[in-house]
Every structure is written in C-alpha cells, then in structure tokens.
Scaffold this motif. Structure first.
Motif, PDB file in Angstrom:
ATOM      1  N   SER A 108       0.794  -1.070  -0.104  1.00  0.00           N
ATOM      2  CA  SER A 108      -0.044  -0.042   0.055  1.00  0.00           C
ATOM      3  C   SER A 108       0.777   1.078  -0.079  1.00  0.00           C
ATOM      4  CB  SER A 108      -0.725  -0.043   1.108  1.00  0.00           C
ATOM      5  OG  SER A 108      -0.220   0.200   2.643  1.00  0.00           O
ATOM      6  N   PRO A 109       0.316   2.183  -0.757  1.00  0.00           N
ATOM      7  CA  PRO A 109       1.105   3.663  -0.610  1.00  0.00           C
ATOM      8  C   PRO A 109       1.910   4.033   0.803  1.00  0.00           C
ATOM      9  CG  PRO A 109      -0.688   3.836  -1.898  1.00  0.00           C
ATOM     10  CD  PRO A 109      -1.005   2.522  -1.156  1.00  0.00           C
ATOM     11  N   ALA A 110       1.057   3.935   1.906  1.00  0.00           N
ATOM     12  CA  ALA A 110       1.559   4.241   3.264  1.00  0.00           C
ATOM     13  C   ALA A 110       2.833   3.307   3.512  1.00  0.00           C
ATOM     14  CB  ALA A 110       0.549   4.113   4.105  1.00  0.00           C
ATOM     15  N   GLY A 111       2.941   2.167   3.066  1.00  0.00           N
ATOM     16  CA  GLY A 111       4.043   1.356   3.831  1.00  0.00           C
ATOM     17  C   GLY A 111       4.996   1.179   2.577  1.00  0.00           C
ATOM     18  N   ARG A 112       5.151   1.871   1.459  1.00  0.00           N
ATOM     19  CA  ARG A 112       6.160   1.903   0.551  1.00  0.00           C
ATOM     20  C   ARG A 112       7.517   2.661   1.225  1.00  0.00           C
ATOM     21  NH1 ARG A 112       2.308   3.371  -4.457  1.00  0.00           N
ATOM     22  NH2 ARG A 112       1.090   1.374  -4.615  1.00  0.00           N
ATOM     23  N   VAL A 113       8.644   2.369   0.399  1.00  0.00           N
ATOM     24  CA  VAL A 113       9.790   2.711   0.751  1.00  0.00           C
ATOM     25  C   VAL A 113       9.851   4.195   0.291  1.00  0.00           C
ATOM     26  CG1 VAL A 113      10.940   0.765   0.562  1.00  0.00           C
ATOM     27  CG2 VAL A 113      10.939   1.971  -1.641  1.00  0.00           C
ATOM     28  N   ASP A 114      10.643   5.226   0.891  1.00  0.00           N
ATOM     29  CA  ASP A 114      10.714   6.582   0.422  1.00  0.00           C
ATOM     30  C   ASP A 114      11.981   6.659  -0.579  1.00  0.00           C
ATOM     31  OD1 ASP A 114      12.717   6.453   2.219  1.00  0.00           O
ATOM     32  OD2 ASP A 114      11.941   8.450   3.404  1.00  0.00           O
ATOM     33  N   VAL A 115      12.813   5.561  -0.442  1.00  0.00           N
ATOM     34  CA  VAL A 115      13.873   5.559  -1.514  1.00  0.00           C
ATOM     35  C   VAL A 115      14.392   4.094  -1.816  1.00  0.00           C
ATOM     36  CG1 VAL A 115      15.694   5.506   0.586  1.00  0.00           C
ATOM     37  CG2 VAL A 115      16.465   6.391  -1.716  1.00  0.00           C
ATOM     38  N   LEU A 116      14.994   3.962  -3.185  1.00  0.00           N
ATOM     39  CA  LEU A 116      15.302   2.646  -3.722  1.00  0.00           C
ATOM     40  C   LEU A 116      16.509   2.898  -4.184  1.00  0.00           C
ATOM     41  CD1 LEU A 116      14.279  -0.359  -4.246  1.00  0.00           C
ATOM     42  CD2 LEU A 116      13.271   0.670  -6.708  1.00  0.00           C
ATOM     43  N   LEU A 117      17.660   1.884  -3.636  1.00  0.00           N
ATOM     44  CA  LEU A 117      18.853   1.863  -4.155  1.00  0.00           C
ATOM     45  C   LEU A 117      18.787   0.594  -4.928  1.00  0.00           C
ATOM     46  CD1 LEU A 117      21.787   2.514  -4.455  1.00  0.00           C
ATOM     47  CD2 LEU A 117      22.409   1.559  -2.334  1.00  0.00           C
ATOM     48  N   CYS A 118      19.303   0.707  -6.286  1.00  0.00           N
ATOM     49  CA  CYS A 118      19.015  -0.366  -7.060  1.00  0.00           C
ATOM     50  C   CYS A 118      20.758  -0.879  -7.332  1.00  0.00           C
ATOM     51  CB  CYS A 118      18.683  -0.108  -8.502  1.00  0.00           C
ATOM     52  SG  CYS A 118      16.950   0.439  -8.378  1.00  0.00           S
TER      53      CYS A 118
END
Length: 330
Positions: A238-248
C-alpha cells in the motif's frame, strides 16, 4: 597470390642474420639502432610483417586475452569493454571476447581458452561460481582475473571498486537527505561474484536504527527485470507502507524501476520515491533519468588488471575508491 616475405628474405637483403630481424621487431630486445634501421627499411620495402603465430610457438605467448562476459543486457558493459580493449591493444595484446550463455558456459570457455593457449582470462560477468571454476583449473593454465566484481575463488585475484566505501557514501547521502524508509533492489544472486552491496546497505541502515528494509529481487541485470521487480512491489504494498528511497544494485535496474514508478503508477521521482543506482552509465546523466549513482574507477581497474597480466604488478586482489555522483533522482 604473391609470396609473402619472410624473416629470412629480410635478413638476406639487409645482410644480417634472421635472429637480428626477429630482435628488430621484438620490443626491448638487444640490437643497435643502425641494425634496427637497416632491418626496418628492408622490411618496409618487402612489405614484411612478423608472423605472430610462429612467434607464439617460439615464445609460448599468444598475446591474446580471453574476456568472458555474460550480461550483455547491461549497457555499462559497452563502455567498460571499450576501456578494457583499448588498454589491452595499447600493450600489444588482443582481446578474445567470449559470450557466455546457455549454450556456452564458463567451463567450456575456460577449457577453450586453455586449448588456444591464451595468455590470461578476464571474467567480467556475474554468473560464474566458485565450485564450477575450481573443477576446471588446470596445471599451467592461463591465469584468471575477476574484473569489477568481488572474487572468493582462491588464487584468482579481483580488481574492483571498494564496495563498502561506495555503499556507505551513497547511503550517507540518502540519510542526510532525510530518507528513512530505504529499500534495495538486488540482481541475480551468485556465489563467487557476490557484490556485497546488499550487505553493506543493510549494515549502514541498521547502524542508524533502521532494520526494516524491503528487498526487491530482479532476476537479470536488465531494465525489464528492474521494471518487473518494482511493479510487483508497488502492486503488493500500500502507498503508506512503501519505501521512500530505492537503491538499485546497478543503473540499468534503476532505469527500469523509474520507468514503471512514473509511467505505470503516476508517482514522482524523487517526491514520492527517490531512486539511486550504481555504475554511472551513459544514460544516467540523461534528463529522462537524472540518476544519482556511484561511478566505478574503470580506467584505474583496467590498468591494474593489464599490469598484472604483463607481470608488472604482483597478482593480488585490489580494491579502489570510486566517486558519488549526485543528481536529481535522489
């Protein structure tokens, strides 16, 4: 066809021995400048070129280096191979590019390189495994090197970027920017080439009190795999539980992730989810991505590997620092 001139032909017209002709074309060989000039003048007149095959039989050196690649979908490989082949050629060496795939694996490639008596083997891929390579190590076989990856293969040195320092620099930047819900996208899991980026990432955030770090799994180092991994994650969380930064784990995964985040889910980068990559490939600086990433010291790594192949430096594992490249995606 006209008969090709031989070293004996040059020797006869120059009034020298055949071995003087050979020395004239051998870098560093003992020969006077006047003799060299005489040989070269006749060689040019006869359009003579040394027979490298015959020379390799005499010296037991072919001046050919096998380069094994198994991830051609990664655009980083093109510029990397350009630097590597340029350095090899500047030293009088020729790269023999071997495409590792489902029909021709690393074992076949190494056995083939041994049969062709290549002088060295450079592994630039991601899928080779310790136990697989140990099974085909032959006495007297060409020395192997792992380039731009970690190596846990005994006796096989790695020349790579300092993973711990690189990830620490990236994560420190992200932490200073206020991101607190980090996630990591990993490429295919391997043994001998374990990049260590995932481990360093988790260690940094754990040291800063953050233990919940979602891991997105990509099955290949490709934009399509990066897109698939982030699509699956965004559909499940859900949007509320998503990461705020993704390192690939590399730039090409980040490209695929950013395309899906923006075009399929209508989210903004970095306002909704920031994205960072690794490698600083050509497209990372394009306005379409403007990707924050980490640049590996490719030129220095390549020079170190070639110096080891030529015996100028001892064969040992070397790690080098790269540099953080900050752009608009994070």
């Amino acid at each position: 066809m006209a008969k090709r001139a031989t070293a004996r032909d040059v020797a006869e017209q120059a009034g020298v021995s055949k071995w003087t002709v050979i020395r004239a074309f051998t870098p560093g060989a003992s020969i006077t400048e006047s003799s060299r000039a005489k040989v070269m003048a006749v060689a040019e007149k006869l359009n003579y070129r040394p027979n490298l095959l015959a020379r390799s039989l005499a010296t037991n050196l072919t001046h050919q280096v096998a380069v094994l690649v198994d991830d051609f979908e990664n655009p980083y490989k093109l510029s990397f191979l350009e630097r590597l082949t340029l350095e090899l050629q500047s030293e009088g060496l020729v790269a023999v590019l071997i495409n590792i795939n489902e029909h021709f694996d690393h074992v076949h490639a190494l056995l083939n390189a041994d049969q062709r008596q290549l002088d060295a083997v450079i592994m630039c891929g991601t899928a080779f495994r310790t136990e697989m390579l140990q099974d085909v190590r032959l006495d007297g076989a060409a020395p192997m090197f792992v380039l731009a990856r970690d190596s846990q293969i005994p006796g096989v040195p790695a020349i790579n970027c300092d993973t711990t320092l690189a990830i620490k620099d990236l994560c420190r930047h992200l932490h200073e920017k206020g991101y607190r819900r980090p996630g990591f996208m990993a490429g295919p899991k391997t043994l001998s080439t374990a990049l260590g980026r995932r481990r360093a990432f988790k260690a940094f955030w754990k040291a800063h009190g953050i233990t919940e770090m979602p891991e997105l799994a990509a099955h290949h180092y490709s934009a399509a795999s990066g897109a698939e991994a982030v699509r699956r994650y965004l559909n499940e969380v859900s949007p509320a539980g998503r990461v705020d930064v993704l390192l690939c784990e590399n730039d090409v995964l980040a490209f695929g992730a950013m395309d899906v985040i923006r075009s399929e889910f209508g989210l903004k980068v970095p306002a909704d989810i920031a994205v960072a990559g690794f490698d600083n490939t050509l497209f990372a600086a394009a306005p379409a991505y403007d990707l924050t990433t980490y640049e590996q010291p490719v030129e220095a790594m390549v020079k170190a590997a070639v110096a080891m192949i030529l015996g100028r430096e001892p064969k040992k594992t070397v790690t080098m620092p790269g540099r953080l490249v900050v752009r608009g995606s994070a």
